[in-house]
Design an enzyme around this catalytic site. Structure first.
Site, mmCIF file in Angstrom:
data_model
loop_
_atom_site.group_PDB
_atom_site.id
_atom_site.type_symbol
_atom_site.label_atom_id
_atom_site.label_comp_id
_atom_site.label_asym_id
_atom_site.label_seq_id
_atom_site.Cartn_x
_atom_site.Cartn_y
_atom_site.Cartn_z
ATOM 1 C CG ASP A 98 4.601 19.699 -5.095
ATOM 2 O OD1 ASP A 98 5.442 19.248 -4.295
ATOM 3 O OD2 ASP A 98 3.968 18.988 -5.894
ATOM 4 C CD GLU A 120 8.154 18.641 -10.416
ATOM 5 O OE1 GLU A 120 7.765 18.836 -9.261
ATOM 6 O OE2 GLU A 120 8.581 17.527 -10.795
ATOM 7 C CD GLU A 134 1.884 17.876 -1.236
ATOM 8 O OE1 GLU A 134 0.636 17.800 -1.239
ATOM 9 O OE2 GLU A 134 2.596 17.274 -0.417
ATOM 10 C CG HIS A 214 4.355 9.615 -0.077
ATOM 11 N ND1 HIS A 214 4.246 9.240 -1.386
ATOM 12 C CD2 HIS A 214 4.679 10.924 -0.083
ATOM 13 C CE1 HIS A 214 4.527 10.283 -2.162
ATOM 14 N NE2 HIS A 214 4.780 11.317 -1.404
ATOM 15 N NE ARG A 216 0.629 16.646 4.392
ATOM 16 C CZ ARG A 216 1.297 16.909 5.503
ATOM 17 N NH1 ARG A 216 0.679 16.932 6.650
ATOM 18 N NH2 ARG A 216 2.590 17.144 5.478
ATOM 19 C CG HIS A 246 6.781 7.796 3.012
ATOM 20 N ND1 HIS A 246 6.658 8.557 4.144
ATOM 21 C CD2 HIS A 246 7.316 8.598 2.068
ATOM 22 C CE1 HIS A 246 7.078 9.794 3.876
ATOM 23 N NE2 HIS A 246 7.488 9.843 2.622
#
Ligand code: UDP
Length: 375
Positions: A98, A120, A134, A214, A216, A246
């Site tokens: 994604d 996936e 995503e 991590h 967003r 990260h």
């Protein structure tokens, strides 16, 4: 018959972890030439995986640029990947998951009428802003792809709800292939993951909470709440927090400001995959907003507390080994303390199971790709 060329595209750490087994399985098939193209959307984290998997990409676009907007990243990816496809003239393109790389790779292939396979496929949270961006990236790939490798029946059912039923194959998630392959390598050569020896010795006798964050959508207030929760968890003498951080500055700056040098917190550089697998094996529970960690932790029988409001991986929640806890500071602390202090609650979540795959997904995928070529 002439060999058919498959262009495998990826750019981030999780994509590389989930794609290297596919690259290996395709390379084992007679009649298929595999070409790998990395966008290097995440340079350092990607390179860690390439090195462990002994994978040297055929094309490296090196497109990472600190602070670039999603607009600019997407535009650069689309242009660069289109150029690669014009030069390579692949018979099929394969993308994973994604990311912006997957979305732009699928779109560039579509513009050239090259068939796309999606590894996936079918993960859906149902909320276009969680995870962001995503959820939309993967939805854009779906109508373009003619082969959809759904990791689970749940993912295949999500595709069916979008009227995508042709070319859907439930293969398992290749992350479990990567886990098995890397686990076998560590067993043969424990030095591969020996870099954690000192930290684990320092934390001997303590309960270990493995943290990764991590996302967003957690940047800002969410990240600050996560940091405060970690500080409260680590204030307990019997607990240690192992926190491979990260490199995104939105994570580091907040953790520096709020956690400082808290003694029970090992804030360490991102671990390479063998070390991270060892960390998962050594911890008591995982506190994470990662997608991949939700898939891996159940294989170790480790409870996962997911710092998100929704998940596109409901299988762990349904099985009772993962729980959505969001990013509220008090909620995170109380959920962690419950697992640490209530043996029954812990035992109920700490069950090894593998809803995400059996470790043979990549071989299935390579077989289906070969079949689609009539090989
Ligand atoms: N991972 C790793 N080192 C770390 C943290 C995570 O190798 O320090 C691996 C982890 O095992 C999983 C993947 O990275 O396979 C998850 O990546 P990330 O959390 O960055 O992305 P997501 O899965 O949320 O897309």
């Amino acid at each position: 018959m002439a060999s058919r060329t498959v262009l495998v595209i990826f750019g981030t750490r999780p994509e590389a972890i989930k794609m290297f087994p596919v690259v290996r399985a395709l390379a084992d098939r007679a009649g298929i030439t595999v070409r790998t193209c990395v966008t290097a959307q995440h340079r350092g984290l990607l390179d860690q995986v390439l090195s462990i998997a002994d994978l040297v990409p055929d094309i490296d676009l090196d497109l990472m640029e600190p602070g670039q907007t999603l607009d600019r990243l997407t535009a650069r990816l689309l242009t660069a990947l289109g150029g690669v496809m014009d030069r390579e003239t692949p018979d099929r393109v394969i993308v994973q998951g994604d990311t912006a790389t997957a979305m732009a790779g699928a779109l560039a292939a579509y513009y050239r009428k090259v068939p796309v396979a999606h590894v996936e496929a079918g993960l859906r949270s149902g909320d276009i802003y969680h995870p962001w961006p995503e959820e939309i990236n993967r939805r854009i790939v779906a109508p373009i792809a003619d082969l959809h490798f759904a990791p689970t029946q749940t993912a295949a059912a999500a595709l069916a709800r979008e009227n995508i039923t042709d070319g859907v194959h439930v293969t398992g998630n290749t992350v479990i292939d990567a886990l098995h392959w890397t686990g076998a390598r560590i067993a043969a050569d424990p030095l591969m993951a020996a870099g954690l020896d000192t930290t684990l010795a320092r934390f001997a006798g303590k309960r270990i909470v493995l943290v990764t964050t991590h996302r967003r959508e957690n940047f800002g207030d969410g990240m600050a709440a996560i940091a405060r929760a970690i500080a409260r968890i680590a204030a307990r003498d019997d607990v240690a927090v192992l926190f491979p951080m990260h490199p995104n500055p939105n994570v580091a700056s907040v953790m520096d400001a709020i956690l400082g040098d808290a003694p029970n917190v090992a804030r360490i550089a991102p671990l390479d995959y063998p070390h991270f697998i060892r960390a998962l094996g050594a911890c008591d529970l995982a506190l994470t907003d990662s997608g991949g960690v939700q898939e891996e932790a159940p294989a170790f029988g480790k409870p996962v507390l997911v710092m998100r409001e929704t998940t596109e991986r409901p299988e762990g929640v349904a099985a009772g080994t993962a729980r959505l806890v969001g990013t509220d500071e008090d909620r995170i602390v109380s959920e962690v303390f419950t697992l640490l202090d209530d043996k029954g609650a812990y035992a109920a979540m700490a069950r090894a199971h593998n809803p995400f795959g059996d470790g043979h997904a990549a071989k299935r995928i390579a077989g289906i790709v070969a079949d689609a070529f009539g090989l």
